[in-house]
Structures are given as C-alpha cells and as structure tokens.
Design a protein around this motif. Structure first.
Motif, mmCIF file in Angstrom:
data_model
loop_
_atom_site.group_PDB
_atom_site.id
_atom_site.type_symbol
_atom_site.label_atom_id
_atom_site.label_comp_id
_atom_site.label_asym_id
_atom_site.label_seq_id
_atom_site.Cartn_x
_atom_site.Cartn_y
_atom_site.Cartn_z
ATOM 1 N N SER A 1 -4.613 8.290 -2.927
ATOM 2 C CA SER A 1 -4.556 8.479 -1.480
ATOM 3 C C SER A 1 -4.167 7.161 -0.822
ATOM 4 C CB SER A 1 -5.924 8.930 -0.951
ATOM 5 O OG SER A 1 -6.883 7.886 -1.116
ATOM 6 N N PHE A 2 -3.725 7.222 0.438
ATOM 7 C CA PHE A 2 -3.326 5.994 1.109
ATOM 8 C C PHE A 2 -4.534 5.085 1.339
ATOM 9 C CE2 PHE A 2 -2.192 3.454 4.909
ATOM 10 C CZ PHE A 2 -1.132 2.761 4.349
ATOM 11 N N LYS B 1 2.951 14.120 1.229
ATOM 12 C CA LYS B 1 2.889 12.681 0.984
ATOM 13 C C LYS B 1 3.477 11.898 2.150
ATOM 14 C CE LYS B 1 1.256 11.067 -3.035
ATOM 15 N NZ LYS B 1 0.406 9.864 -3.174
ATOM 16 N N ALA C 1 -5.168 3.367 -1.849
ATOM 17 C CA ALA C 1 -4.094 2.396 -2.089
ATOM 18 C C ALA C 1 -4.337 1.118 -1.289
ATOM 19 C CB ALA C 1 -2.740 3.001 -1.712
ATOM 20 N N SER D 1 0.830 -1.207 0.000
ATOM 21 C CA SER D 1 0.000 0.000 0.000
ATOM 22 C C SER D 1 0.858 1.249 0.000
ATOM 23 C CB SER D 1 -0.932 -0.001 1.225
ATOM 24 O OG SER D 1 -1.781 -1.122 1.213
ATOM 25 N N TYR D 2 1.940 1.222 0.821
ATOM 26 C CA TYR D 2 2.852 2.369 0.840
ATOM 27 C C TYR D 2 3.551 2.519 -0.502
ATOM 28 C CZ TYR D 2 2.352 3.370 5.819
ATOM 29 O OH TYR D 2 1.852 3.743 7.029
ATOM 30 N N TYR E 1 1.095 4.071 -2.850
ATOM 31 C CA TYR E 1 0.801 5.438 -2.411
ATOM 32 C C TYR E 1 1.896 6.417 -2.821
ATOM 33 C CZ TYR E 1 0.412 9.304 0.976
ATOM 34 O OH TYR E 1 0.351 10.534 1.572
#
Length: 473
Positions: free
Chosen positions: A253-254, A373, A257, A243-244, A247
């Motif tokens: 957006s996280f 971010k 993600a 996810s990171y 992102y």
C-alpha cells in the motif's frame, strides 16, 4: 506456562503461537474479532481466545493466572497521522491490564534503534518499549532489523521488485546498510527467551551474520532465483517519488511504502551481545533465509502473511459486523445457475483470484486493478495467501474475505479498492443452485454514476464467472 499472546492474527504471532503450543505451553490469545481466529490453532485444547481491543480495553478479561505475555502489536501501514499516540495508548492499556495479573515477564518484539536519526516508526517502537517498562513485571525486548521469511513484507516486496524488473533505476537509499534476519531465528529468540530470568529487564539486538545494503539484498535474492538483474541508483529521487516507485512496482500500500522508505533511509546495524551464545542460536545467512522461504512457498505452507493485516479504514470495528449484505439503497447484480458438481464448484470458488484469476475476462480485472493503483488503492497485486484455502480476514486481490464457510457453502468478499461507495461479492450454494451476488451501496451522485458506467461490463464479466464456477471444462 500459561502465556498471553497479542496480535494473534498478525504475521509473527500466528507462527509463534504454533511453536509455543508444540513446546507444551497453554495459550490465551487476544483477537479483536472472534470470527478471525486462525484455523491452525482454533481447536487446539491448550489454546483459548478472548476478544480484546487494546485501544478500547475491557477490564478483567485477561486471566489473572498468566505467567508471561508477548506484546506483538504494531502497524506500519496505518492510515492515521497520529499513529505514535495510538501505539503509546495501546501499550499503556496493555501494561495496565497485565500489571494486575500474575505475569512475571513481557516479551516485546521491536526494531533496531541504534541510529541517531530514527524514522517515525522506529521512534514509535522505542516509545512503546519505554511505555511497557514496569515495576510489576520484567520486560525483555528483542530488537530486529529486516525480517526475511515467506509472507513477510520485506520478502514479498523484494520478490516483487526482483521478479518484475530486469533493469532497475532505483533511489539512493538502496545503498543503506542493514542486517536482515530470518523469521525462523526471530521465532527462536522469542520462544527461547521465555522465562529466562537472566534476560529480565534487558533489550537485545537480534540480526543475521551479514551487513548488507538493500541493493546487495536484491542481487542475492535474484541469484537465489536464478535471475540476472542490473541495478542503477539515482540521487535525485525524493522520498515522495521513492514511495510512489515502491508503491507502483510492488504489492504494498502507499502508506506502507512511505513508512518503508522513511525507515530504509536509516542504517539498521545491531549492537553485538552474548544473546546468541546464551540461547544457543546461530542465525541463518540472508541467502539461507531466502532459500528456506521458497521451500515454504513451494510446499504451499505459508502460515501467515503481512497482507493478513486489515488495511481498510472501513474495518476499525469487527469484520463480522459486515457479513450481512445490505438490502436498501443498493444496486445489485444477482445471478443463479444450477450446479452439476457441488465439490467442483466449491473448490473453484475457494480458489478464485490470485494466480488462478477470476475465470472470466481476467484482462478487465487487471485493468481495474491498475486503475485502483493509480488512485491510491491496493490493486490486484496482493493476490492471496494460499491458492486453495481461505479464512475470514484474508486478502484476495483488492477484496477482503469477510466470511469463508465451506459447511455453509458461502464466501463473502468486501471491496478494498477505491470506490465512491461500498461493494460486496457473495457466492452461496443453496440446494442445487449457486447464487452469485454483487452488491454496491453508492455514496452520492458519483457513486450512482460509477455503477452505471461499469454496468455494461457486468453483463459478460459476471456471466462468464458464474458459468466457469459451475461448468467443468
């Protein structure tokens, strides 16, 4: 036919509304904020609008005379942990309101849900489908996989990855299989399924002609763009790390993600049916869908984008409630300058941000985007939907457009970056002067410290920006 459309400002509904109007239908469009009516349909004689929040609905607002309705409400980027309950409640409220009208058919766009281990969002879509079933009207459900089109979340995320990374070290879920479908085909199913009694109380998987892995999608996308890309997958990246990775590499957006990674671990393969023959639709290949999307982009005719959805938790109410600048308890940077050419200045204001930049110390704006971010904000990568056109609700880098009125000669932006407070940026022409106002309402001690930390940069960043807006080069 008189048709009710929900999610009017969303990616699918904006495009579907235009198509249905071209086919001669009369539309009743539901919007949460009457100031966010899409310009493309606002003045159409066969299109009317009602203010409606299906989480807090008002009775008797939907006309009894509607013949059919589209349920196009869904969010993968919600910040709430109980989004399944909210989506079920929203669907139930919609059902209750529609059941007391003359509506004969509700069409719902869902996701393909054939895998045993569904993600939370696909489970929620299936739950919504079950909630919408009724003894009063007929439900027709089209279940789509990855939707490919200019402005779609999947298209823009793949575009970010392919165009930025010549060599990719990627999570193992890139080997998951899926069946992407072009946005043109999705709209064809939605519009052509209208009023077909043979489709009543049935669900159909809709998908393109190819089964591809996400890795194959990236490589085909690169081929369309004339780029050489190398992809290596690693089994060690956890969903959290994946996810990171998504992102930081893309403009998502996280929250989105996380939802995408959760969904991408599940194979999305459609069940064959006779729906293509019945509606006489021959779906585009993935490559064809990508090529058509870039035709739209090159013509600057992208009608809607996934970024149009308001992502900030500050905007659970109407955008229009934020269009007056606060007067008390705020720090302000106010500048004015006599304009030389009003048309030039207005055009420059309406073109600010995105690929055009902020006209002054763009490197500092980029640094601020990277910092945002790092702290979980949206950063600068969202850009803008159109290069020279703005309307309320549009994303503009890490701002959201609250008001864009060329007649009033006023543009008002609200910051969606991570801040210890709230920030507005306004441009307004009065007579022969441009007024540029940056207003910050701090939250606590950290908010006040933040203002004084960035204050030295305002002296040259904001000065350079207003100079560029009034002085043709």
């Amino acid at each position: 036919m008189q048709i009710l459309i929900t999610g009017t400002t969303g990616y699918i509904a904006k495009r579907l509304a235009l198509q249905l109007l071209e086919e001669g239908h009369e539309l009743v469009c539901c919007v949460r904020d009457l100031n966010r009516i899409p310009d493309e349909v606002e003045d159409h004689p066969r299109c009317s609008f009602i203010k409606m929040d299906f989480l807090n609905p008002e009775p008797n607002k939907i006309p009894k005379t509607i013949d059919a309705a589209y349920y196009l409400i869904h969010s993968m980027a919600t910040n709430t942990d109980n989004f399944e309950d909210l989506e079920r409640q929203c669907a139930q409220n919609f059902k209750n309101l529609v059941e007391v009208t003359n509506c004969k058919q509700v069409i719902y766009l869902s996701g393909i849900v054939n895998d045993d281990s569904l993600s939370k969002h696909l489970k929620s879509r299936l739950q919504v489908e079950e909630t919408l079933r009724s003894d009063v009207y007929a439900l027709t459900t089209f279940r789509a996989g990855i939707i490919v089109g200019s402005g779609s979340a999947s298209f823009e995320i793949i575009r970010d990855i392919v165009e930025k990374l010549p060599i990719m070290i990627t999570p193992k879920w890139l080997n998951t299989k899926t069946q992407p479908i072009g946005i043109r085909d999705v709209l064809a199913y939605l519009s052509q399924g209208l009023g077909k009694e043979e489709l009543y109380n049935n669900s159909y998987d809709i998908f393109g002609p190819e089964i591809l892995t996400y890795k194959e999608m990236l490589l085909q996308f690169a081929k369309v763009r004339g780029l050489k890309r190398y992809i290596y997958t690693l089994p060690v990246l956890t969903p959290k790390l994946s996810s990171y990775w998504l992102y930081f590499v893309t403009s998502t957006s996280f929250q989105l993600a996380q939802a995408l990674v959760d969904s991408m671990k599940v194979e999305v393969i459609g069940k064959p049916s006779d729906i293509n023959e019945f509606l006489n639709i021959k779906p585009l290949s993935y490559k064809e869908a990508v090529e058509l999307a870039f035709q739209r982009i090159e013509q600057n005719s992208v009608i809607s984008s996934w970024k149009d959805a308001v992502s900030s938790g500050r905007f659970k109410d109407q955008l229009s409630k934020h269009i007056e600048l606060p007067q008390f308890g705020c720090y302000k940077d106010i500048r004015s300058k006599t304009i030389k050419d009003e048309t030039y200045t207005l055009d420059k204001i309406w073109s600010i941000g995105g690929r055009n930049g902020w006209y002054s110390f763009n490197s500092l704006w980029k640094v601020r985007g990277y910092i945002d971010k790092l702290f979980g904000g949206v950063g600068l990568r969202r850009g803008r939907t159109h290069d020279t056109y703005l309307e309320p609700g549009d994303p503009l880098d890490f701002w959201r457009v609250l008001l864009a009125d060329k007649t009033e000669k006023r543009l008002l932006l609200f910051a969606e970056m991570k801040l210890p407070g709230e920030a507005w940026l306004e441009f307004k022409i009065v007579k022969d002067k441009l007024y540029q106002r940056a207003v910050f309402r701090p939250k606590g001690v950290w908010g006040r410290l933040y203002w004084y930390m960035v204050l030295p940069f305002h002296a040259f960043v904001f000065k350079g920006m207003i100079n560029a807006l009034v002085e043709p080069k």
